[in-house]
Design a protein around this motif. Structure first.
Motif, PDB file in Angstrom:
ATOM      1  N   PHE A  91       0.823  -1.210   0.000  1.00 27.50           N
ATOM      2  CA  PHE A  91       0.000   0.000   0.000  1.00 27.50           C
ATOM      3  C   PHE A  91       0.865   1.271   0.000  1.00 27.50           C
ATOM      4  O   PHE A  91       0.355   2.359  -0.230  1.00 27.50           O
ATOM      5  CB  PHE A  91      -0.944   0.012   1.210  1.00 27.50           C
ATOM      6  N   GLY A  92       2.141   1.106   0.303  1.00 32.39           N
ATOM      7  CA  GLY A  92       3.043   2.259   0.218  1.00 32.39           C
ATOM      8  C   GLY A  92       3.521   2.482  -1.207  1.00 32.39           C
ATOM      9  O   GLY A  92       4.048   3.549  -1.540  1.00 32.39           O
ATOM     10  N   LEU A  93       3.320   1.476  -2.058  1.00 33.07           N
ATOM     11  CA  LEU A  93       3.818   1.562  -3.437  1.00 33.07           C
ATOM     12  C   LEU A  93       3.246   2.736  -4.236  1.00 33.07           C
ATOM     13  O   LEU A  93       4.005   3.432  -4.914  1.00 33.07           O
ATOM     14  CB  LEU A  93       3.499   0.264  -4.189  1.00 33.07           C
ATOM     15  N   PRO A  94       1.913   2.959  -4.195  1.00 36.59           N
ATOM     16  CA  PRO A  94       1.388   4.045  -5.024  1.00 36.59           C
ATOM     17  C   PRO A  94       2.069   5.393  -4.787  1.00 36.59           C
ATOM     18  O   PRO A  94       2.057   6.255  -5.658  1.00 36.59           O
ATOM     19  CB  PRO A  94      -0.095   4.089  -4.646  1.00 36.59           C
ATOM     20  N   LEU A  95       2.684   5.548  -3.615  1.00 34.46           N
ATOM     21  CA  LEU A  95       3.395   6.799  -3.339  1.00 34.46           C
ATOM     22  C   LEU A  95       4.585   6.964  -4.286  1.00 34.46           C
ATOM     23  O   LEU A  95       4.984   8.077  -4.607  1.00 34.46           O
ATOM     24  CB  LEU A  95       3.869   6.783  -1.877  1.00 34.46           C
ATOM     25  N   VAL A  96       5.163   5.838  -4.707  1.00 30.36           N
ATOM     26  CA  VAL A  96       6.352   5.932  -5.552  1.00 30.36           C
ATOM     27  C   VAL A  96       6.112   5.424  -6.984  1.00 30.36           C
ATOM     28  O   VAL A  96       7.014   5.479  -7.808  1.00 30.36           O
ATOM     29  CB  VAL A  96       7.546   5.173  -4.923  1.00 30.36           C
ATOM     30  N   PHE A 111      -7.328  -4.639  -5.773  1.00 28.92           N
ATOM     31  CA  PHE A 111      -7.485  -3.367  -6.485  1.00 28.92           C
ATOM     32  C   PHE A 111      -6.132  -2.672  -6.690  1.00 28.92           C
ATOM     33  O   PHE A 111      -5.876  -2.088  -7.740  1.00 28.92           O
ATOM     34  CB  PHE A 111      -8.435  -2.466  -5.679  1.00 28.92           C
ATOM     35  N   VAL A 112      -5.274  -2.749  -5.672  1.00 26.36           N
ATOM     36  CA  VAL A 112      -3.975  -2.066  -5.768  1.00 26.36           C
ATOM     37  C   VAL A 112      -2.972  -2.884  -6.592  1.00 26.36           C
ATOM     38  O   VAL A 112      -2.228  -2.332  -7.409  1.00 26.36           O
ATOM     39  CB  VAL A 112      -3.402  -1.793  -4.343  1.00 26.36           C
ATOM     40  N   VAL A 113      -2.999  -4.193  -6.389  1.00 27.90           N
ATOM     41  CA  VAL A 113      -1.961  -5.025  -7.017  1.00 27.90           C
ATOM     42  C   VAL A 113      -2.264  -5.302  -8.502  1.00 27.90           C
ATOM     43  O   VAL A 113      -1.342  -5.347  -9.324  1.00 27.90           O
ATOM     44  CB  VAL A 113      -1.797  -6.358  -6.230  1.00 27.90           C
TER      45      VAL A 113
END
Lengths: 244, 523
Positions: free
Chosen positions: B90-95, B288-290
């Motif tokens: 969930f921290g990935l979308p930040l980068v 949804f994120v992955v």
């Protein structure tokens, strides 16, 4: 009578969920508390005082032993099913609810109260001398008044065991004395079994005829409070009192 | 402290000068009133303004609503399988660069995707999905620590008082959440309002254009600087209004929140409905994120990998991107270091207004969209030089300064704490500035320094805002190359480029955090 028999608890090897101040050792408790009695529990920081209360309330599970109330073992019961009310040092009240609702929630969490329950709350408020403050929010109360509200909730719950985890710690000397007087009166009138943790030996002297001294997870001595504090030969108690 | 004041003044000037240049160019105070009236009466202009606010509002409401359900599920299921891994994801979308995510979203929800959403993904639907992709995980990570602000005694009381799930929500969770939600919602609203790459690539035409994209189109395609200026000023007014609203809420979200679970929630009663739905919320959010990232990687593996990776363009763009990312991060850290130290010193010397003003000067750039600054600089510099020759320098400068608010949030509290603890001792030992940095400051602060550098470099490397305005065939970065391939419908090549850009971004983040942050650095 509340009887704690051979109650054991082993701290997990990693971080303790019981109480971050407690050291990592195994505890073994044996304590009896009579109806209408406040048993003071004293001992150094991290000796296991709060662990004892957490075990009785069911916040942590013992590895062995019994918690008997009038010979009925409650150690297997879920938290909500135990006839226990806790009063903590702080955060006893929900900040967004007024005094009346904070007490009412102890009787009926849905807050759908009948007339008799409302009367009980007003009676409890009168008992703790907070009449006319029922509409106040916790932030508008003094520390002592907040603890009185918590005691009023304990009263309306009508549970036989009252666990007081340093409820006096944040109060000044005059307020401590007032709350202790109130506690003694309520516990005796309702025939509750109360355990009071305090860091101040004077509180134990004022509140309890008997006091238990806990060290390293064990009850080292239960005796008449005055005798225990003034005339004990135990080195641990002398160390605790700074007399050694 | 003097150097902090000088830096603050430079930062304010860096924002003020382009804005003044915008004012000048628009001639708003004299002859162009008819232009404003004309624009205001145009359907396009009104639609752009309305759509900008509407899509940001919808994205915020959707993201926050879903995030509350997911964050609540995470706090109630502290032993959910792979919890730590999922929260790290969930921290990935930040980068993740926005344009990379867009490609993944098209692969999943597009006409040819795994889960086609009707005939046309482009427009409001696509924008909302992309904004939710970025902001649901962000909001989940920002909301989870709220549960830790609930005193453990309240959970214990709730279990003694037999609160139902609804009563726990009503009496314990909502009162704690409502303190934090406005600041998180305003942050997300601002991010969506100024979102550029998502709207540019998924907007799909004038019906779904925001102010940010309209400014870009006015400058790059319509050659209408006056229109761009009016749009930029309008955007600025809206952003400042949101920022002013945000100041009413003192609680600012943390960039790196504490995501450890609250053990005591376990003891409260959970209904059967909760037990069934909570794992489902987590699974839904994770998928949804992955899924877009996975789809993009699968497309890349099936794409013309060799052809793209042997093309000199991608390596040139990589070199440009890395250069921009690393220099922007260094610049940002350099400025932030002096600014934060000066601010902490002012605070210790009991000058709170000066201390806060310094922090504000570093953060104010957050409310001025980079495209607005870029537009101002574009207009100002175009009078004197060929702007495109200066592209890299301008992009580095703007990206570096855009990183300041992040560094202020990650490094600021650590420097303040450090200064309070060790300032007297360090001063009494008579260190010079370098010795002090080498022996005291860096070893103790390397973890937040590493995180700051990694964040700013990764965000700069994936930026498609300012480079889209200033970029030229000679100065193409990886996101710009990816956008060009998307725009010319070279989808297989775009997929490989996107996967490559993401891999570079993640490697850079990991490397900087580990190398600078040291062995104790954690994601």
């Amino acid at each position: 009578m509340l009887s704690i028999k051979q109650l054991e608890f082993s701290f997990p090897k990693s971080k303790s969920v019981a109480n971050k101040n407690d050291a990592n050792f195994n505890t073994l408790f044996n304590v009896d508390v009579n109806a209408g009695e406040i048993l003071s529990v004293i001992g150094p920081s991290g000796s296991g005082k709060t662990t004892l209360l957490n075990l009785i309330a069911g916040f942590i599970q013992p590895s062995a032993g019994q918690i008997l109330i009038d010979n009925n073992d409650i150690s297997g019961l879920a938290i909500a099913k135990r006839p226990v009310t806790s009063v903590f040092q702080e955060n006893n009240l929900f900040p967004h609810l007024d005094v009346f609702t904070n007490i009412a929630i102890g009787i009926e969490p849905s807050l759908k109260l009948n007339e008799s329950q409302k009367q009980q709350i007003f009676a409890a408020l009168e008992n703790v001398e907070l009449t006319n403050l029922e509409k106040r929010l916790p932030k508008a109360l003094s520390g002592g008044q907040r603890q009185r509200v918590a005691l009023a909730r304990a009263l309306v719950r009508k549970h036989s065991v009252l666990l007081l985890d340093e409820p006096l710690a944040a109060l000044g000397p005059a307020m401590r004395e007032e709350i202790i007087d109130l506690l003694k009166q309520l516990v005796e009138a309702e025939k509750m079994h109360a355990l009071l943790i305090s860091h101040q030996p004077e509180d134990a002297l004022k509140a309890s005829t008997r006091t238990a001294f806990i060290n390293q997870g064990k009850v080292l001595k239960i005796d008449n409070t005055k005798r225990l504090l003034k005339h004990s030969d135990l080195t641990e108690i002398k160390n605790y009192l700074g007399e050694a | 402290m003097k150097i902090g004041i000088i830096i603050s003044l430079f930062l304010l000037a860096f924002i003020a000068v382009p804005l003044i240049s915008l004012f000048g160019a628009s001639d708003l105070l004299s002859s162009q009133k008819s232009t404003i009236a004309e624009m205001w009466n145009s359907t396009y202009f009104r639609r752009v303004v309305f759509f900008s606010i509407w899509q940001a509002f919808l994205s915020t409401v959707l993201s926050i609503s879903v995030a509350i359900l997911v964050a609540r599920a995470f706090t109630r299921l502290p032993r959910f399988p792979f919890r730590h891994l999922i929260l790290s994801l969930f921290g990935l979308p930040l980068v993740v660069p926005a344009v990379v995510a867009v490609l993944g979203i098209v692969s999943v929800y597009g006409k040819q995707g795994w889960l086609p959403l009707g005939e046309n993904l482009y427009g409001l639907t696509g924008i909302l999905i992309a904004h939710c992709f970025f902001n649901i995980p962000l909001a989940v990570r920002l909301l989870i620590p709220t549960w830790d602000t609930v005193p453990e005694q309240h959970w214990r009381l709730a279990s003694q008082l037999q609160f139902s799930s609804w009563q726990q929500w009503k009496h314990i969770e909502w009162p704690a959440l409502r303190e934090n939600i406005p600041s998180i919602a305003l942050l997300i609203f601002m991010l969506c309002l100024t979102s550029f790459a998502v709207v540019l690539t998924l907007g799909g035409g004038p019906r779904s254009t925001t102010l940010e994209v309209a400014i870009y189109q006015s400058l790059r395609f319509d050659f209408e600087p006056t229109q761009a200026v009016i749009l930029a000023l309008l955007q600025l007014v809206i952003c400042l209004t949101v920022a002013l609203l945000a100041t009413r809420f003192s609680k600012l979200p943390d960039v790196e929140p504490n995501l450890n679970s609250h053990q005591n929630i376990n003891q409260v009663q959970q209904s059967l409905g909760d037990k069934i739905t909570q794992p489902l919320f987590i699974i839904f959010a994770t998928v949804f994120v992955v899924s877009p990232l996975l789809a993009m990687f699968i497309d890349a593996i099936n794409g013309p990998m060799l052809e793209v990776l042997t093309d000199g363009k991608i390596w040139k763009a990589t070199a440009f991107s890395l250069f921009i990312g690393l220099v922007a991060a260094s610049l940002s850290l350099f400025i932030a270091w002096f600014l934060l130290n000066a601010s902490a010193e002012a605070s210790i010397k009991n000058k709170p207004i000066l201390s806060q003003s310094m922090l504000l000067s570093g953060s104010i750039i957050f409310v001025v969209p980079p495209l607005v600054i870029g537009t101002g600089l574009f207009i100002l510099l175009s009078n004197y030089v060929n702007v495109f020759d200066w592209a890299i320098g301008i992009v580095i400068l703007i990206n570096g300064l855009m990183g300041l608010p992040f560094i202020i949030r990650t490094l600021g509290p650590a420097i303040r704490q450090h200064k309070m603890q060790y300032n007297k001792l360090s001063t009494s030992l008579g260190f010079n500035a370098w010795e002090r940095f080498k022996h005291i400051d860096f070893p103790l602060l390397r973890k937040p320094i590493g995180l700051s550098a990694a964040l700013v470099a990764t965000i700069a490397i994936g930026d498609l805002g300012v480079i889209a305005l200033f970029g030229s065939p000679e100065t193409t970065t990886l996101p710009l190359l990816l956008y060009q391939r998307l725009a010319s419908y070279q989808i297989p090549q775009a997929a490989v480029t996107a996967a490559f850009l993401l891999a570079i971004s993640l490697c850079l983040f990991w490397l900087l955090e580990k190398v600078i942050g040291g062995k104790h650095a954690e994601h």
